[in-house]
Write an enzyme that holds these catalytic residues in place. Structure first.
Site, PDB file in Angstrom:
ATOM      1  N   SER A 144     -13.878 -29.438 -37.875  1.00  0.00           N
ATOM      2  CA  SER A 144     -14.275 -28.200 -37.236  1.00  0.00           C
ATOM      3  C   SER A 144     -14.973 -28.532 -35.720  1.00  0.00           C
ATOM      4  O   SER A 144     -15.455 -29.612 -35.601  1.00  0.00           O
ATOM      5  CB  SER A 144     -14.870 -27.283 -37.783  1.00  0.00           C
ATOM      6  OG  SER A 144     -15.313 -26.188 -37.048  1.00  0.00           O
ATOM      7  N   TYR A 156     -22.788 -24.219 -42.220  1.00  0.00           N
ATOM      8  CA  TYR A 156     -21.478 -24.511 -42.401  1.00  0.00           C
ATOM      9  C   TYR A 156     -21.058 -25.616 -41.429  1.00  0.00           C
ATOM     10  O   TYR A 156     -20.501 -26.618 -41.444  1.00  0.00           O
ATOM     11  CB  TYR A 156     -20.478 -23.584 -41.853  1.00  0.00           C
ATOM     12  CG  TYR A 156     -18.922 -23.852 -41.656  1.00  0.00           C
ATOM     13  CD1 TYR A 156     -18.137 -24.151 -42.366  1.00  0.00           C
ATOM     14  CD2 TYR A 156     -18.426 -23.880 -40.314  1.00  0.00           C
ATOM     15  CE1 TYR A 156     -16.768 -24.370 -42.571  1.00  0.00           C
ATOM     16  CE2 TYR A 156     -17.356 -23.990 -40.028  1.00  0.00           C
ATOM     17  CZ  TYR A 156     -16.409 -24.336 -40.987  1.00  0.00           C
ATOM     18  OH  TYR A 156     -15.080 -24.799 -40.626  1.00  0.00           O
TER      19      TYR A 156
END
Length: 239
Positions: A144, A156
C-alpha cells in the site's frame, strides 16, 4: 500465453484473498490469459460465488481458509501442486484494516490485522518457495501507499510498512534462486476494503481492475526481468 487453458504447460498462480476486490480481478485476468489459478479466502460462500461466476472451470481451484494459519496456507500450496503439478506465481493479496488509530482505536481488532497483513504474506512465501525455485517463478506482494507515507496514528499503515520491508528482504534472499519479487503498492482503490470504514474516501479512486493490470503486468515480465516496486496512485491523490 500460447498455451490452451488446462494445458500441463499453462502457468499456475495462487492468489490469497481472491474471492473479491483486487484478488478476484487478478484471478479473472489470469484465467482469461490461460493460467490455471488457485484462489483462497476466508469465506466459502464468496469463493463459491466467484467460481460460479466463472462457470466452475477446471482451471480454477478454490480453497477456503485463513492466511493467518500456516497449515491452511501450506495446504493451499499442496493442493495446488496436486491439482496442477507446478506453481509459477503467488500473489499475497489478503489484507484487512481496522480503520482506527493507535491512540484512540479498539485494540481488539489489531491482532487479526497484524497477523493477516504481515504474517500472512510471510507464510505464503515460506509455503511456496520450494515450488517457486523449481519454476523460477514470481512472488507478488500487495502492499500500500500507506507502507511508504506515514499517516497519523495509522497502525494499518505500520503493517504495510512491514510488507514493504518484507518484499525487499525476500527479494534479497530468493533472487539467487531465480525467483522474482514484486511489491505492488496501491493508493486509494474502490474495493470492499472500505466496508468497515462506512464510506468511500473522497476524490478519484482506482478500480480493482486497474490494480490487477499492474499485478498481471509484473507477473508477465520476460524471463530474467524482476520488477521490484510499483506504486500506483489515482491521479489527484497527493500523498
Amino acid at each position: 500465453m500460447g498455451n490452451s487453458p488446462g494445458s500441463p504447460d499453462a502457468p499456475v498462480a495462487l492468489i490469497t484473498g481472491g474471492g473479491s476486490g483486487i484478488g478476484a480481478a487478478v484471478a479473472r485476468r489470469l484465467l482469461d490469459a490461460g493460467h490455471r489459478v488457485t484462489v483462497t479466502g476466508r469465506s466459502e460462500e464468496r469463493l463459491r460465488s466467484f467460481a460460479a461466476e466463472r462457470g466452475d472451470p477446471g482451471t480454477l481451484l478454490t480453497v477456503a481458509g485463513s492466511t493467518t494459519d500456516y497449515d491452511c496456507v501450506q495446504s493451499a500450496v499442496d493442493r495446488t501442486l496436486e491439482r496442477y503439478g507446478r506453481l509459477d506465481t503467488v500473489v499475497a493479496n489478503a489484507g484487512t484494516a481496522t480503520h482506527d488509530s493507535v491512540a484512540e482505536g479498539d485494540p481488539a481488532g489489531w491482532t487479526d490485522m497484524v497477523l493477516t497483513n504481515v504474517l500472512g504474506p510471510a507464510f505464503l512465501v515460506r509455503a511456496s518457495v520450494d515450488a517457486l525455485k523449481e519454476s523460477r517463478g514470481r512472488i507478488v506482494l500487495v502492499g500500500s501507499v500507506a507502507g511508504f507515507v506515514p499517516t497519523p496514528g495509522n497502525l494499518y499503515g505500520a503493517t504495510k510498512w512491514a510488507v514493504t520491508g518484507l518484499a525487499e528482504n525476500t527479494r534479497r534472499q530468493v533472487t539467487e534462486w531465480g525467483v522474482g519479487v514484486t511489491l505492488i503498492a496501491p493508493g486509494r482503490v474502490e474495493t470492499p476494503f472500505w466496508d468497515g470504514y462506512g464510506s468511500l474516501p473522497p476524490g478519484h479512486l482506482l478500480t480493482a481492475d486497474q490494480i490487477a493490470d499492474s499485478v498481471v503486468w509484473a507477473i508477465r515480465q520476460p524471463e530474467g526481468v524482476d520488477v521490484n516496486t510499483v506504486v500506483v496512485r489515482p491521479i489527484g491523490q497527493p500523498n
